[in-house]
Design an enzyme around this catalytic site. Structure first.
Site, PDB file in Angstrom:
ATOM      1  N   ASN A 483       0.890  -1.248  -0.081  1.00 19.48           N
ATOM      2  CA  ASN A 483       0.000   0.029   0.131  1.00 19.48           C
ATOM      3  C   ASN A 483       1.114   1.236   0.162  1.00 19.48           C
ATOM      4  OD1 ASN A 483       0.794  -0.387   2.718  1.00 19.48           O
ATOM      5  ND2 ASN A 483      -0.626   0.839   3.402  1.00 19.48           N
ATOM      6  N   CYS A 485       2.058   3.134   2.396  1.00 18.41           N
ATOM      7  CA  CYS A 485       2.939   3.277   3.279  1.00 18.41           C
ATOM      8  C   CYS A 485       3.757   1.990   3.636  1.00 18.41           C
ATOM      9  CB  CYS A 485       2.314   3.750   4.775  1.00 18.41           C
ATOM     10  SG  CYS A 485       1.843   5.294   4.620  1.00 18.41           S
ATOM     11  N   GLU A 487       3.170  -1.000   4.556  1.00 19.75           N
ATOM     12  CA  GLU A 487       3.106  -2.022   5.706  1.00 19.75           C
ATOM     13  C   GLU A 487       1.912  -3.213   5.343  1.00 19.75           C
ATOM     14  OE1 GLU A 487      -0.313   0.624   6.738  1.00 19.75           O
ATOM     15  OE2 GLU A 487       1.617   0.962   5.694  1.00 19.75           O
TER      16      GLU A 487
END
Length: 801
Positions: A483, A485, A487
């Site tokens: 995604n 970010c 994670e």
């Protein structure tokens, strides 16, 4: 001469210095600060007609400017002064007194909580579901449960950000709610899916962990739980197929997700490269970059009511023939027509590339169009007389000897990982014609990637083989990318489209689409400054699992594929904040073996009680729909056998009953297909007064400029632990990577892992070593390379927890 002040009501009254001193006393009580110093340094220039608001703002500003690493308590003084101001504003707006019948100071009006919410439901500011699921009596009970004293937990930065961004405002932009009311209304929203007879019990439990700052939920949940449109999820991951209809369908999805403040991850590795044929016309394809620009422009256009641009990370494989152009999309050199300055590039890297890099061997870039043709034909070879693409479709067609046809699912190189990937890659490298591939040196390509990362902080890195090897739901498909970010690591797939059908009589056009897997991030985090012992984790983790599972039920879905995937997998992502403070509080140095042992022990506890919470929820509500066939169903936990995990637990000294848990999971299932993901916690860490996520502190004291102005930043108890806090640019980040590898053993998804490097003390080989070490130790992702000021890189607001 008698001087007068003007109160918020517009009424004049005589200036009373004692009232100012009472406010200062309230703000300084119990803190290591001097109220006389604040009074003297404020240097209030009294004049006839000065407003009480002006006086209060000057006191707030003076206290905030006194915050330092040596005197951090001034942040609580400034916070209390701002709270005092907020209490007065809200009381004036809602028409109640700050004093009860006995004259005692009462900032919260418990009596009229129901009528207040009812009024703003009718105005369309709060959601109708609050009144539909809670009676007036329920509201009164919950109002009496509110704990105003918990407002004193806020730092100045925390309450300022809450005031500016999260507290709900009316149509004229005035704040209508107080912090504890916000927490209670969020808790009530998240308790709506509970059984009616248990709803108040869970609302109180959710309120406690939120208001005590033991946990926090994602930015969209903080902002939208209690509002009419409950878009509570943070991030969404799109898979774009090599088909014009699907490309523009995903651009539309991107716009709709951005409209409702979601962050985006987008995988473009299926799209044919520059110069590939289109409908047999040679050299017709413009490749990936124009699609990157489409998404970039969509993000800037759909700017969330003018508040901020949308955010998207776009991933391409390092074997894709357009990778060299892709690496340059954010640099300041080259053809500006190929730039996309507002997206965040990410590169997917297989093990084979890293192996070749070690030996400085050549690397072949491949056009996925030709790879898909070759692999699909090879897979079905011998079963059909001819295999060819079905025009205008995702599918291929297999023609049999008797002339009958079958519709076939194509396979590309991106659809394999590990040994299968290497087998197909070597075969393609050997057999594809020269126009379908391009040879480069692996080291030169790597060097360019790292140079761009050093200059821009990006691309992010996605180690695809490890991500897929450890995917607990590999039975449902592939993980192509992460995604925004980096994670979230979940199974994903493109949607499949049929041609539109026109009814010539009515003019009605019917579109049919089979939904693919579109991962959705439902995020929350644990404050390790307040929750890190086994008893604390045992109490809090199951509650957070339950809250996030309820997010899935309460969520508003801008696109149907998101709801389809969310309801099938029920994926959540539990992360942490205040990690660095937790270390220093326990006397542990960042660069130490003790750090690694502590992380191993701590994250085993988090993993165990998160799984336990999801198991208990499955007993109550049922397992997630795709549980059968998953690693969880086979007793494989976090990619490891029970025997291996039991041995690890013995070494940690935790001695947790993993075998018993695994057997129960086999029997009852778990509620959530994915559980743990260490996301960034930028703005929500600031609200909690915590260190961000798993990052080391940037500095012991600095001033951060953001939407709320210039705010003083100090880590928790910095005066007590000043020398224990080692700052990000002075740390040897091999220790950061080693600690991340230890944590990764207990995480089913990934970590938003930032690396900090001092430009004056880093060279190419050393930088390369950090990235190679991350791969060697089994990390799945790397987020930013922060070689500049941490304030120069814009964090993802949507993912922030």
């Amino acid at each position: 001469m008698t001087m007068y002040v003007i109160k918020r009501s517009g009424r004049k009254e005589k200036l009373d210095i004692n009232k100012i001193r009472i406010a200062i006393k309230f703000a300084c009580e119990g803190l290591n600060v001097d109220p006389l110093e604040l009074e003297a340094d404020a240097q209030i220039q009294f004049r006839d007609g000065i407003t009480t608001k002006e006086i209060q703002q000057l006191l707030i500003k003076t206290a905030a400017e006194k915050v330092s690493a040596e005197r951090p308590d001034w942040t609580y003084t400034a916070a209390r002064l701002l709270l005092y101001d907020l209490y007065k504003d809200v009381a004036h707006l809602r028409g109640y007194s700050l004093r009860d019948d006995l004259g005692k100071y009462k900032p919260y009006n418990r009596k009229n909580f129901y009528s207040f919410v009812k009024e703003y439901v009718e105005k369309g500011i709060y959601g109708e579901y609050l009144l539909e699921n809670y009676s007036e009596e329920d509201f009164n009970k919950l109002a009496n449960y509110i704990k105003p004293e918990r407002d004193l937990y806020f730092t100045y930065t925390g309450i300022k950000i809450l005031y500016d961004r999260y507290l709900v405002r009316d149509e004229e932009g005035r704040v209508i709610e107080l912090p504890q009311e916000m927490y209670m209304l969020i808790a009530m929203t998240l308790a709506v899916p509970e059984k009616p007879e248990e709803r108040l019990k869970w609302a109180k439990k959710f309120y406690d962990v939120l208001s005590e700052h033991k946990v926090t939920v994602a930015t969209p949940t903080l902002m939208n739980a209690r509002r009419p449109f409950t878009q509570l999820s943070s991030c969404f991951v799109l898979t774009v197929d090599d088909d014009l209809f699907d490309i523009f369908d995903n651009v539309k999805k991107a716009g709709m997700i951005s409209k409702f403040a979601g962050g985006l991850g987008v995988y473009l590795g299926k799209i044919r490269a520059t110069g590939a044929p289109i409908r047999k016309f040679k050299g017709a394809s413009s490749g990936v970059i124009p699609v990157v620009k489409l998404i970039n422009d969509t993000m800037t256009y759909v700017d969330q009511l003018g508040m901020r641009k949308g955010s998207a990370s776009i991933t391409l494989d390092i074997w894709h023939k357009d990778i060299l152009d892709f690496l340059e999309v954010k640099t300041n050199v080259g053809d500006e027509r190929k730039k996309a300055h507002d997206i965040h590039p990410a590169v997917s890297i297989p093990d084979l590339f890293m192996k070749r890099l070690k030996n400085r061997e050549d690397w072949t870039l491949i056009d996925p169009y030709w790879a898909r043709q070759y692999i699909t034909r090879k897979i079905y070879d011998g079963k059909y007389k001819e295999v060819k693409p079905l025009p205008g479709s995702h599918y291929y067609v297999g023609i049999k000897e008797d002339g009958t046809q079958d519709i076939l699912e194509p396979k590309g190189l991106e659809d394999f990982y590990g040994e299968e990937f290497e087998k197909w890659y070597l075969e393609l490298e050997e057999n594809l014609p020269s126009y379908a591939k391009k040879k480069v040196n692996s080291f030169e390509l790597w060097k360019r990637l790292l140079t761009v990362a050093f200059e821009t902080g990006e691309p992010y890195i996605f180690f695809r083989d490890e991500a897929n090897r450890k995917n607990p739901n590999k039975h449902t498909g592939m993980v192509y990318s992460s995604n925004l970010c980096h994670e979230i690591v979940q199974t994903m797939s493109p949607s499949k489209h049929e041609k539109p059908v026109l009814d010539p009589e009515t003019g009605e056009i019917t579109y049919k689409k089979e939904a693919g897997d579109l991962p959705v991030c439902n995020l929350g985090s644990v404050n390790l400054g307040k929750v890190h012992t086994e008893e604390e984790i045992k109490e809090v983790l199951p509650l957070l699992v339950r809250m996030l599972d309820n997010v899935i039920e309460m969520n508003f879905y801008a696109i149907p594929e998101a709801e389809y995937t969310n309801k099938r997998y029920r994926a959540i992502g539990i992360g942490v904040s205040n990690y660095h403070y937790c270390l220093v509080k326990n006397g542990i140095k960042w660069e130490s073996e003790e750090h690694l042992k502590f992380a191993d022990k701590l994250f085993e506890l988090i993993a165990f009680y998160a799984l336990k919470g999801s198991l208990e929820l499955a007993k109550e509500r049922g397992r997630y729909k795709l549980f059968d066939g998953s690693n969880w169903s086979k007793g494989i936990l976090f990619g490891r056998s029970v025997e291996e995990i039991e041995e690890n637990s013995r070494q940690n000294g935790n001695n947790l009953p993993w075998r018993e848990l695994a057997e129960e999971i086999k029997k009852y299932g778990i509620r959530n297909a994915y559980l743990l993901a260490l996301m960034p916690t930028g703005s929500t860490s600031l609200i909690l007064g915590a260190t961000p996520s798993i990052d080391p502190i940037f500095a012991r004291f600095y001033k951060e400029e953001n939407m709320s102005g210039i705010l003083p930043q100090v880590p928790p108890e910095v005066d007590r632990f000043y020398w224990h806090y080692k700052t990000a640019y002075t740390i040897d980040h091999e220790w950061t990577i080693r600690a991340a590898a230890v944590r990764q053993k207990w995480i089913d998804q990934a970590q938003s892992l930032n690396l900090f490097v001092d430009p004056q003390n880093i060279d190419g080989p050393r930088l390369s070593r950090l990235y190679e070490l991350a791969w060697e130790l089994g990390l799945k992702t790397i987020y930013y390379l922060r070689s500049r000021s941490a304030m120069d890189i814009e964090e993802c607001e949507a993912c922030s927890v």
